[in-house]
Scaffold this motif. Structure first.
Motif, PDB file in Angstrom:
ATOM      1  N   ASP A 188       0.807  -1.224   0.039  1.00 48.33           N
ATOM      2  CA  ASP A 188       0.080  -0.091   0.131  1.00 48.33           C
ATOM      3  C   ASP A 188       0.839   1.192   0.084  1.00 48.33           C
ATOM      4  O   ASP A 188       0.398   2.330   0.135  1.00 48.33           O
ATOM      5  CB  ASP A 188      -0.956   0.109   1.232  1.00 48.33           C
ATOM      6  CG  ASP A 188      -1.886  -1.096   1.095  1.00 48.33           C
ATOM      7  OD1 ASP A 188      -2.322  -1.294   0.183  1.00 48.33           O
ATOM      8  OD2 ASP A 188      -2.149  -1.769   2.249  1.00 48.33           O
ATOM      9  N   GLY A 189       2.177   1.098  -0.163  1.00 44.01           N
ATOM     10  CA  GLY A 189       3.014   2.230  -0.117  1.00 44.01           C
ATOM     11  C   GLY A 189       3.364   2.863   1.261  1.00 44.01           C
ATOM     12  O   GLY A 189       3.641   3.751   1.310  1.00 44.01           O
ATOM     13  N   ASP A 190       3.054   2.014   2.334  1.00 39.82           N
ATOM     14  CA  ASP A 190       3.361   2.463   3.620  1.00 39.82           C
ATOM     15  C   ASP A 190       4.819   2.037   4.203  1.00 39.82           C
ATOM     16  O   ASP A 190       4.905   0.601   3.813  1.00 39.82           O
ATOM     17  CB  ASP A 190       2.261   1.679   4.585  1.00 39.82           C
ATOM     18  CG  ASP A 190       2.267   2.251   6.091  1.00 39.82           C
ATOM     19  OD1 ASP A 190       3.288   3.194   6.356  1.00 39.82           O
ATOM     20  OD2 ASP A 190       1.499   1.984   6.697  1.00 39.82           O
ATOM     21  N   TYR A 191       5.510   2.969   4.549  1.00 41.84           N
ATOM     22  CA  TYR A 191       6.874   2.581   5.189  1.00 41.84           C
ATOM     23  C   TYR A 191       6.853   2.409   6.578  1.00 41.84           C
ATOM     24  O   TYR A 191       7.893   2.105   7.338  1.00 41.84           O
ATOM     25  CB  TYR A 191       7.567   3.542   4.973  1.00 41.84           C
ATOM     26  CG  TYR A 191       7.443   4.998   5.128  1.00 41.84           C
ATOM     27  CD1 TYR A 191       7.261   5.417   6.558  1.00 41.84           C
ATOM     28  CD2 TYR A 191       6.947   5.942   4.415  1.00 41.84           C
ATOM     29  CE1 TYR A 191       6.747   6.653   6.743  1.00 41.84           C
ATOM     30  CE2 TYR A 191       6.371   7.058   4.620  1.00 41.84           C
ATOM     31  CZ  TYR A 191       6.464   7.307   5.816  1.00 41.84           C
ATOM     32  OH  TYR A 191       5.959   8.962   6.116  1.00 41.84           O
ATOM     33  N   GLY A 192       5.636   2.245   7.409  1.00 46.06           N
ATOM     34  CA  GLY A 192       5.508   2.205   8.872  1.00 46.06           C
ATOM     35  C   GLY A 192       6.150   0.825   9.522  1.00 46.06           C
ATOM     36  O   GLY A 192       6.786   0.809  10.302  1.00 46.06           O
ATOM     37  N   THR A 193       6.029  -0.181   8.828  1.00 49.96           N
ATOM     38  CA  THR A 193       6.508  -1.569   9.159  1.00 49.96           C
ATOM     39  C   THR A 193       8.111  -1.494   9.199  1.00 49.96           C
ATOM     40  O   THR A 193       8.482  -2.039  10.269  1.00 49.96           O
ATOM     41  CB  THR A 193       5.846  -2.536   8.248  1.00 49.96           C
ATOM     42  OG1 THR A 193       4.551  -2.786   8.413  1.00 49.96           O
ATOM     43  CG2 THR A 193       6.532  -4.207   9.088  1.00 49.96           C
ATOM     44  N   THR A 194       8.413  -1.013   8.042  1.00 43.13           N
ATOM     45  CA  THR A 194       9.983  -0.980   8.049  1.00 43.13           C
ATOM     46  C   THR A 194      10.596  -0.314   9.252  1.00 43.13           C
ATOM     47  O   THR A 194      11.484  -0.833   9.935  1.00 43.13           O
ATOM     48  CB  THR A 194      10.692  -0.465   6.717  1.00 43.13           C
ATOM     49  OG1 THR A 194       9.880  -1.237   5.745  1.00 43.13           O
ATOM     50  CG2 THR A 194      11.976  -0.103   6.771  1.00 43.13           C
ATOM     51  N   LEU A 195       9.851   0.986   9.433  1.00 38.13           N
ATOM     52  CA  LEU A 195      10.587   1.831  10.379  1.00 38.13           C
ATOM     53  C   LEU A 195      10.269   1.309  11.917  1.00 38.13           C
ATOM     54  O   LEU A 195      11.121   1.158  12.589  1.00 38.13           O
ATOM     55  CB  LEU A 195       9.921   3.200  10.268  1.00 38.13           C
ATOM     56  CG  LEU A 195      10.495   4.123   8.943  1.00 38.13           C
ATOM     57  CD1 LEU A 195       9.795   5.603   9.008  1.00 38.13           C
ATOM     58  CD2 LEU A 195      11.994   4.062   8.808  1.00 38.13           C
TER      59      LEU A 195
END
Length: 456
Positions: A69-76
């Motif tokens: 979905d274009g979300d970088y939250g999990t990575t960070l």
């Protein structure tokens, strides 16, 4: 034994904190957390130089990895690989100032950085370090990287590699735009540089709106603003594992970063690359060094090393590992009991790297992984081969792979910074030296000399 007499194993240390290949590195009490300080990289480069490594190289990507979905939250949130990347030219320059002999590899993308900038940045550090630089050539793989660099999406792999062919040729041409001896620096005659020995790369460029319907090629006219370095020009390194990536490596690479799932697979890849280099491009097969990626877990005894591995594995949270794998595969949810090969096939192309996905599928098939198994192994070592044991055991295994022709050497991934490298340098390197298959000191000053190449 298939290795030629007099040749020795090559070792390269790969650096990409905060995790490296072990997802929990940043949380482990034995892992250093000062990876935003220059001291972290200076200490690490000096440790590997003390171990006579050929090179330290710095990985890079141009975006924080995103989910479907274009979300970088999990990575960070989880310190996923790619959550932190310092600029590799800046970092390699710092390492150059902290050392005197070890080679220095910087990752730069051919998809977004102009050839002139690549040529000048790398050759600048090559001069300042005395001829110790390598260029780790990447094409970038994700839409997130493309958008950060002002593009709507990443090009297909074939187009990226076609572009890379043009960029690498132009960079080499720029490095060669000054002939040997072109910098005269004769104070008495007043001749600084001989213009007859400095050349343009091309006389004209195709630019938008010029020369009819010309299209910008994004290349360069030259000449470069720098003469040749002490090693001629930086060493070319590449890690493509797809069929197109292997074709690219056979054409250009002097050092190949490879990942094999078995000894036979490692040997077959090395033989393929050497044969392609010879047949397709007229290269001497000995002008290419194939280095296999490994994650050593070293203890003072085999039992100690196995205990370390259990400790590393036990610190991985299975639920968190599934979340990270889902992010990697751009999946909303994953069934932990499903067969990993089926899930990988269903999400083919999600990572942007077909070679990496082929490796995941091959290892998952070979080991009969469920999704839960794959998630744990991905978090532990990203499915790179582990070599576990005492210094003698690890040296035995690496020595066998080297002497049997499966590899010209190894890219060493640490589980923990800096302790894994320190264990390897203190224990494994002396064992390799005692066996006579690894240098006891540097005999040259440049990276090309470390690799056994003639200066360009």
């Amino acid at each position: 034994m298939s290795q030629q007499a007099g040749r020795q194993m090559h070792l390269v240390g790969m650096v990409n904190p905060p995790t490296s290949q072990y997802a929990e590195n940043w949380r482990d009490p034995l892992g250093r957390s000062d990876w935003l300080s220059g001291r972290f990289y200076a200490d690490l480069a000096r440790t590997l130089e003390r171990g006579c490594f050929d090179m330290i190289f710095f990985a890079d990507a141009l975006a924080v990895p995103e989910d479907g979905d274009g979300d970088y939250g999990t990575t960070l949130r989880t310190a996923g690989k790619g959550s932190i990347y310092l600029d590799p030219i800046t970092t390699v320059s710092l390492a150059a100032g902290a050392t005197t002999r070890i080679g220095l590899g910087a990752t730069i993308s051919t998809s977004f950085v102009p050839p002139y900038a690549i040529a000048r940045q790398l050759l600048s550090v090559d001069h300042l370090s005395g001829g110790r630089v390598a260029w780790n050539i990447v094409t970038s793989t994700t839409d997130a990287e493309a958008r950060n660099m002002g593009h709507e999406s990443i090009d297909p792999p074939g187009a990226r590699y076609d572009r890379a062919d043009d960029v690498v040729q132009t960079v080499i041409d720029l490095w060669n735009s000054w002939e040997p001896g072109a910098l005269v620096h004769d104070r008495e005659s007043g001749l600084f540089a001989d213009p007859s020995r400095v050349h343009r790369v091309r006389e004209e460029l195709r630019l938008p709106g010029a020369h009819g319907d010309g299209v910008a090629d994004g290349l360069s006219r030259g000449p470069l603003t720098l003469p040749r370095s002490p090693q001629g020009h930086p060493v070319l390194m590449q890690a493509g594992s797809s069929p197109r990536g292997r074709a690219f490596a056979a054409r250009w690479a002097e050092v190949v970063f490879a990942v094999g799932d078995s000894e036979e697979g490692m040997r077959a890849l090395r033989e393929e690359l050497r044969e392609r280099a010879r047949v397709d491009h007229g290269r001497d097969p000995d002008s290419i060094r194939v280095l296999q990626g490994v994650q050593p877990v070293v203890g003072w005894t085999d039992a100690d090393a196995e205990a370390k591995l259990r400790m590393l594995r036990n610190r991985i949270d299975p639920a968190e590992a599934l979340v990270k794998l889902a992010r990697l595969l751009h999946a909303d949810d994953l069934d932990p009991q499903a067969l990993a090969v089926d899930v990988l096939a269903a999400h083919r192309g999600a990572t942007g790297s077909m070679g990496f996905e082929d490796m995941l599928a091959a290892v998952s098939t070979q080991r009969g992984f469920t999704v839960a198994d794959l998630a744990i192994e991905q978090a532990l070592n990203q499915l790179h081969p582990q070599v576990v044991g005492s210094p003698a055991t690890v040296a035995d295994r690496l020595g066998h792979l080297y002497l049997s022709g499966a590899a010209d050497g190894f890219i060493v991934f640490p589980a923990l910074y800096h302790s894994s490298f320190e264990d390897f340098v203190a224990g494994v390197v002396p064992e390799l030296q005692c066996r006579g298959i690894f240098r006891t000191g540097y005999t040259g000053a440049t990276l090309r000399e470390h690799l056994g190449y003639r200066l360009h």
